[in-house]
Motif scaffolding. Structure first.
Motif, PDB file in Angstrom:
ATOM      1  N   PRO A  71       0.824  -1.210   0.000  1.00  0.00           N
ATOM      2  CA  PRO A  71       0.000   0.000   0.000  1.00  0.00           C
ATOM      3  C   PRO A  71       0.859   1.261   0.000  1.00  0.00           C
ATOM      4  CG  PRO A  71      -0.816  -1.585   1.605  1.00  0.00           C
ATOM      5  CD  PRO A  71       0.488  -2.119   1.112  1.00  0.00           C
ATOM      6  N   PHE A  72       0.385   2.288  -0.713  1.00  0.00           N
ATOM      7  CA  PHE A  72       1.034   3.593  -0.854  1.00  0.00           C
ATOM      8  C   PHE A  72       2.301   3.522  -1.715  1.00  0.00           C
ATOM      9  CE2 PHE A  72      -0.935   3.420   3.412  1.00  0.00           C
ATOM     10  CZ  PHE A  72      -1.992   4.301   3.189  1.00  0.00           C
ATOM     11  N   ARG A  73       2.405   2.483  -2.546  1.00  0.00           N
ATOM     12  CA  ARG A  73       3.520   2.360  -3.482  1.00  0.00           C
ATOM     13  C   ARG A  73       2.967   2.354  -4.915  1.00  0.00           C
ATOM     14  NH1 ARG A  73       5.188   3.027   1.020  1.00  0.00           N
ATOM     15  NH2 ARG A  73       6.923   1.912   2.030  1.00  0.00           N
ATOM     16  N   ALA A  74       3.850   2.212  -5.900  1.00  0.00           N
ATOM     17  CA  ALA A  74       3.424   2.273  -7.302  1.00  0.00           C
ATOM     18  C   ALA A  74       4.253   1.319  -8.143  1.00  0.00           C
ATOM     19  CB  ALA A  74       3.564   3.703  -7.837  1.00  0.00           C
ATOM     20  N   TYR A  75       3.685   0.914  -9.271  1.00  0.00           N
ATOM     21  CA  TYR A  75       4.428   0.174 -10.288  1.00  0.00           C
ATOM     22  C   TYR A  75       4.380   0.969 -11.586  1.00  0.00           C
ATOM     23  CZ  TYR A  75      -0.213  -1.519 -11.771  1.00  0.00           C
ATOM     24  OH  TYR A  75      -1.516  -1.599 -12.199  1.00  0.00           O
ATOM     25  N   LEU A  76       5.275   0.637 -12.499  1.00  0.00           N
ATOM     26  CA  LEU A  76       5.435   1.399 -13.743  1.00  0.00           C
ATOM     27  C   LEU A  76       4.995   0.541 -14.920  1.00  0.00           C
ATOM     28  CD1 LEU A  76       8.507   3.617 -14.590  1.00  0.00           C
ATOM     29  CD2 LEU A  76       7.561   2.086 -16.319  1.00  0.00           C
ATOM     30  N   THR A  77       4.235   1.140 -15.818  1.00  0.00           N
ATOM     31  CA  THR A  77       3.781   0.441 -17.014  1.00  0.00           C
ATOM     32  C   THR A  77       4.491   1.019 -18.236  1.00  0.00           C
ATOM     33  OG1 THR A  77       1.621   0.058 -16.020  1.00  0.00           O
ATOM     34  CG2 THR A  77       1.776  -0.183 -18.408  1.00  0.00           C
ATOM     35  N   ALA A  78       5.082   0.141 -19.052  1.00  0.00           N
ATOM     36  CA  ALA A  78       5.809   0.591 -20.249  1.00  0.00           C
ATOM     37  C   ALA A  78       5.738  -0.488 -21.315  1.00  0.00           C
ATOM     38  CB  ALA A  78       7.265   0.897 -19.914  1.00  0.00           C
ATOM     39  N   ALA A  79       5.564  -0.063 -22.561  1.00  0.00           N
ATOM     40  CA  ALA A  79       5.527  -1.002 -23.690  1.00  0.00           C
ATOM     41  C   ALA A  79       6.952  -1.330 -24.092  1.00  0.00           C
ATOM     42  CB  ALA A  79       4.751  -0.398 -24.855  1.00  0.00           C
ATOM     43  N   SER A  80       7.638  -2.031 -23.213  1.00  0.00           N
ATOM     44  CA  SER A  80       9.049  -2.330 -23.424  1.00  0.00           C
ATOM     45  C   SER A  80       9.310  -3.788 -23.076  1.00  0.00           C
ATOM     46  CB  SER A  80       9.916  -1.416 -22.549  1.00  0.00           C
ATOM     47  OG  SER A  80      11.280  -1.788 -22.640  1.00  0.00           O
ATOM     48  N   SER A  81      10.300  -4.360 -23.731  1.00  0.00           N
ATOM     49  CA  SER A  81      10.713  -5.726 -23.418  1.00  0.00           C
ATOM     50  C   SER A  81      11.996  -5.741 -22.595  1.00  0.00           C
ATOM     51  CB  SER A  81      10.931  -6.525 -24.708  1.00  0.00           C
ATOM     52  OG  SER A  81      11.930  -5.903 -25.503  1.00  0.00           O
ATOM     53  N   ALA A  82      12.517  -4.542 -22.251  1.00  0.00           N
ATOM     54  CA  ALA A  82      13.757  -4.457 -21.486  1.00  0.00           C
ATOM     55  C   ALA A  82      13.553  -5.032 -20.089  1.00  0.00           C
ATOM     56  CB  ALA A  82      14.216  -3.005 -21.397  1.00  0.00           C
ATOM     57  N   ARG A  83      14.549  -5.715 -19.598  1.00  0.00           N
ATOM     58  CA  ARG A  83      14.455  -6.279 -18.250  1.00  0.00           C
ATOM     59  C   ARG A  83      14.506  -5.186 -17.192  1.00  0.00           C
ATOM     60  NH1 ARG A  83      18.035  -8.123 -14.298  1.00  0.00           N
ATOM     61  NH2 ARG A  83      17.117  -9.744 -12.953  1.00  0.00           N
ATOM     62  N   GLN A  84      15.247  -4.094 -17.486  1.00  0.00           N
ATOM     63  CA  GLN A  84      15.399  -3.004 -16.532  1.00  0.00           C
ATOM     64  C   GLN A  84      15.273  -1.683 -17.280  1.00  0.00           C
ATOM     65  OE1 GLN A  84      19.233  -2.814 -14.706  1.00  0.00           O
ATOM     66  NE2 GLN A  84      18.648  -1.288 -13.165  1.00  0.00           N
ATOM     67  N   LEU A  85      14.560  -0.727 -16.696  1.00  0.00           N
ATOM     68  CA  LEU A  85      14.386   0.580 -17.326  1.00  0.00           C
ATOM     69  C   LEU A  85      15.375   1.593 -16.771  1.00  0.00           C
ATOM     70  CD1 LEU A  85      10.523   1.103 -17.606  1.00  0.00           C
ATOM     71  CD2 LEU A  85      12.112   0.225 -19.321  1.00  0.00           C
ATOM     72  N   ARG A  86      15.868   2.431 -17.649  1.00  0.00           N
ATOM     73  CA  ARG A  86      16.690   3.563 -17.256  1.00  0.00           C
ATOM     74  C   ARG A  86      15.772   4.740 -16.957  1.00  0.00           C
ATOM     75  NH1 ARG A  86      21.971   3.280 -19.254  1.00  0.00           N
ATOM     76  NH2 ARG A  86      22.015   5.531 -19.619  1.00  0.00           N
ATOM     77  N   ILE A  87      16.179   5.596 -16.022  1.00  0.00           N
ATOM     78  CA  ILE A  87      15.405   6.781 -15.678  1.00  0.00           C
ATOM     79  C   ILE A  87      16.175   8.013 -16.140  1.00  0.00           C
ATOM     80  CG2 ILE A  87      14.283   8.093 -13.838  1.00  0.00           C
ATOM     81  CD1 ILE A  87      13.141   5.304 -14.283  1.00  0.00           C
ATOM     82  N   ALA A  88      15.550   8.803 -16.989  1.00  0.00           N
ATOM     83  CA  ALA A  88      16.149  10.051 -17.464  1.00  0.00           C
ATOM     84  C   ALA A  88      15.667  11.186 -16.571  1.00  0.00           C
ATOM     85  CB  ALA A  88      15.767  10.301 -18.913  1.00  0.00           C
TER      86      ALA A  88
END
Length: 681
Positions: A618-635
């Motif tokens: 609770p009080f957390r979030a997940y990220l949705t992305a149309a990507s097949s990458a195992r890990q996302l970079r944050i810009a």
């Protein structure tokens, strides 16, 4: 929800079942003596010839039962030769032994005796009696008994039973508390000139502030002229009355009544099996469930819920000479949930005198529960519920009708005013409950919930909790605890709102969503995230204030307290912003989404590969992305990072901490190096 409902209703009904047998005394049942022991049941004489292998079980326990009791009472006479003993056994092992060197009355308070005050009573399986020397004999006078503190267990109907073993006779009165037989010798030569029968209340008293009436379950000549409760005396309706609510304030302190006694007026005998007390109560119900009641039935209806009934007995409805007009229509319900004696069979008769007639026998499970699926019936006219002709007695405590499609923002509805009942205790103990409708509570009370984030909607002044109570759309103080589910049943405004969390110092970041707009604490930076394509998400800084229902990525470390004044909380606001989806109740992240984790490559957003594998708190979030990458970079604004692990111990480029100070990255933590966030592990 079905399993939780069964669990908590089972708990409530177990508590209800206990209320019918509220005896504070447990009498001994004599077992078979060991080799060198002999028991003469007619004379009550126990004889032994050796100091070992002579024990006779007098109490046997299951499921830690002894822990309920506080003392053992034993009276002996005609003590001859060697001492005798009482042994507390765990299986065949003696855990504690008390030895006696004289006859007489022995009152053994477990917490005060050196032999027993240090042992775990819940582990005792047997209490045995025997000799402690080479040979001897002693008479056991009456039956030994165990005593537990007096309590009133009030069931969901507002009923509590004072057992006959909870009564104390004095003066010219004697009481056989196994049979309930009272004998008065008033007026006989040598007899006391007074007599009294009292309820064995504890020194601190019992709360009778919700008492409405009582009935003495008795037969024979009434021996009494009057009775007293607290400071109030009565000379009429002494064996039962239903008007006590108007006298409660005259008892003295109704929350700590220590006196309830009858005074003898004549000689004779009277049998008392118990005293039934009636209270006004708080009741809890599930919006999906409706108890089956007599009022729902068309025609004359028997109702024997909670009563021990024999084979062939009708428990509910009309069991004989049924015609087409005698039924309750269950067309609006999906299940019929039956509670009672574990393993007991019962019959249901539906649609009698029609082509759709059904006569079916079923058995309650080991928890005393059975769910009858009503969808298999084209017509749902219940004529009666009976016990089959199987030779066994049993109890059906309750039948509840369940309706699946009920739109309600509440987990429970609490109504009434008075004593706490098992249904309310079970509702408050449900850690999954997030909303309670208490607008029907009519007497001021405090309701403590297992889930600290549970919101209670109530009328002014009725629920006196210091926080998380909503009255007419206003909450004086909203306090949310990290890690517990939250869901607003109604929209409201909180005069004060507080939420506290801890951002991992090792990770230096975390996700967050709050149901109210809050100021960002000092040292905390928040970013919304949007998916940029490929393996990158773009961060946009949130300035000064975190908007309500807006999931973000936090940067910082340590304890962080989010506060607000006049905070508006919406009952149905979607918690989405850009690529982030916030959750206020624990949720499994969807396959293909990304969750902030600390894996072998460091802290980052990693893709979820399997359904139900990663729970988002609770009080957390997940990220949705149309990507097949195992890990996302944050810009981040002005920089790009993959939040990965530093391998060099002293990088060529200068390193900065999250406060912008230049440092050497010698300790574990998150650093800015060459414009990138890097984790030192």
């Amino acid at each position: 929800m079905h399993k939780l409902s069964k669990l908590f209703l089972t708990l409530a009904l177990l508590l209800l079942a206990v209320s019918g047998a509220n005896a504070t005394k447990l009498y001994a049942t004599y077992g078979t003596p060991a080799n060198q022991g002999t028991w003469n049941a007619e004379t009550g004489t126990y004889t032994w010839t050796q100091s070992y292998s002579n024990l006779m079980p007098i109490f046997t326990f299951a499921n830690g039962e002894l822990a309920q009791y506080q003392s053992l009472h034993l009276t002996t006479a005609n003590y001859v030769d060697g001492p005798y003993r009482v042994c507390f056994m765990n299986g065949s092992t003696a855990v504690a032994t008390i030895v006696f060197y004289s006859a007489g009355e022995k009152n053994l308070v477990f917490a005060e005796r050196n032999e027993t005050k240090g042992i775990d009573l819940s582990q005792i399986t047997t209490i045995s009696f025997g000799g402690a020397s080479g040979k001897g004999s002693v008479d056991i006078v009456g039956k030994p008994y165990l005593q537990k503190p007096f309590t009133l267990d009030i069931d969901d109907t507002g009923t509590a039973v004072v057992d006959k073993t909870d009564l104390v006779a004095s003066g010219c009165l004697t009481l056989n508390d196994e049979t309930g037989l009272l004998t008065s010798t008033l007026g006989e030569e040598g007899a006391p000139t007074w007599g009294r029968l009292a309820i064995n209340f504890p020194a601190e008293g019992i709360d009778l502030s919700a008492l409405t009436g009582f009935t003495v379950n008795q037969s024979g000549t009434v021996l009494f002229s009057n009775f007293e409760i607290g400071t109030k005396g009565f000379w009429s309706n002494i064996m039962g009355r239903g008007d006590l609510a108007q006298y409660v304030n005259d008892f003295g302190d109704p929350a700590h009544v220590t006196t309830w006694r009858w005074n003898v007026s004549q000689a004779g005998t009277q049998t008392i099996t118990g005293i039934t007390l009636k209270f006004s109560v708080l009741m809890a119900s599930n919006p999906h469930e409706t108890p089956l009641t007599t009022e729902m039935y068309q025609g004359s209806c028997e109702n024997h819920f909670g009563q021990s009934m024999g084979q062939g007995s009708t428990i509910y409805g009309m069991g004989n000479n049924i015609d087409g007009t005698q039924y309750v229509d269950l067309a609006d319900y999906d299940e019929m949930r039956v509670y009672g004696t574990p393993g007991k069979s019962f019959r249901v008769l539906f649609n009698w005198n029609s082509a759709n007639k059904l006569d079916k026998t079923m058995a309650l499970d080991a928890d005393g529960y059975y769910s009858f699926d009503l969808s298999e019936l084209s017509v749902k006219q219940l004529n009666c519920v009976k016990f089959p002709w199987d030779g066994a007695t049993g109890v059906l405590t309750k039948i509840v009708l369940y309706k699946k499609d009920v739109t309600s923002p509440y987990n429970y509805i609490i109504t009434g005013g008075g004593a706490m009942t098992p249904s309310v205790e079970a509702a408050l103990a449900d850690a999954a409950a997030t909303g309670i409708d208490a607008t029907g509570v009519t007497k001021a009370i405090e309701l403590t919930t297992a889930n600290p984030n549970c919101l209670i909607v109530a009328a002014e002044g009725m629920v006196q909790n210091a926080q998380n109570v909503i009255v007419d759309g206003q909450c004086a103080r909203l306090v949310l605890a990290d890690g517990y589910d939250f869901k607003a049943p109604v929209s409201f405004t909180a005069a004060e709102a507080t939420y506290q969390t801890t951002v991992s110092a090792a990770a230096g970041c975390g996700t967050l969503v709050l149901p109210f707009q809050a100021a960002l604490p000092e040292g905390i930076t928040a970013y919304t995230l949007t998916y940029s394509g490929g393996d990158e998400a773009t961060a946009t800084e949130v300035s000064g204030t975190l908007p309500a229902a807006t999931p973000v990525l936090l940067n910082g470390s340590g304890a962080a307290t989010f506060t607000a004044s006049a905070a508006a909380v919406s009952a149905d606001a979607p918690c989405t912003e850009g690529a982030l989806t916030g959750v206020l109740q624990q949720t499994f992240a969807p396959v293909g989404s990304y969750v902030l984790q600390n894996q072998e490559q460091g802290v980052g957003f990693y893709q979820v590969a399997k359904e139900g594998s990663i729970a988002v708190k609770p009080f957390r979030a997940y990220l949705t992305a149309a990507s097949s990458a195992r890990q996302l970079r944050i810009a981040y604004p002005g920089q790009t990072t993959a939040i990965s692990t530093l391998t060099a111990t002293e990088p060529a480029a200068p390193a900065y901490n999250l406060q912008g100070q230049r440092v050497l990255p010698t300790a574990k933590g998150l650093y800015i190096i060459d414009g990138r966030k890097v984790m030192v592990k």
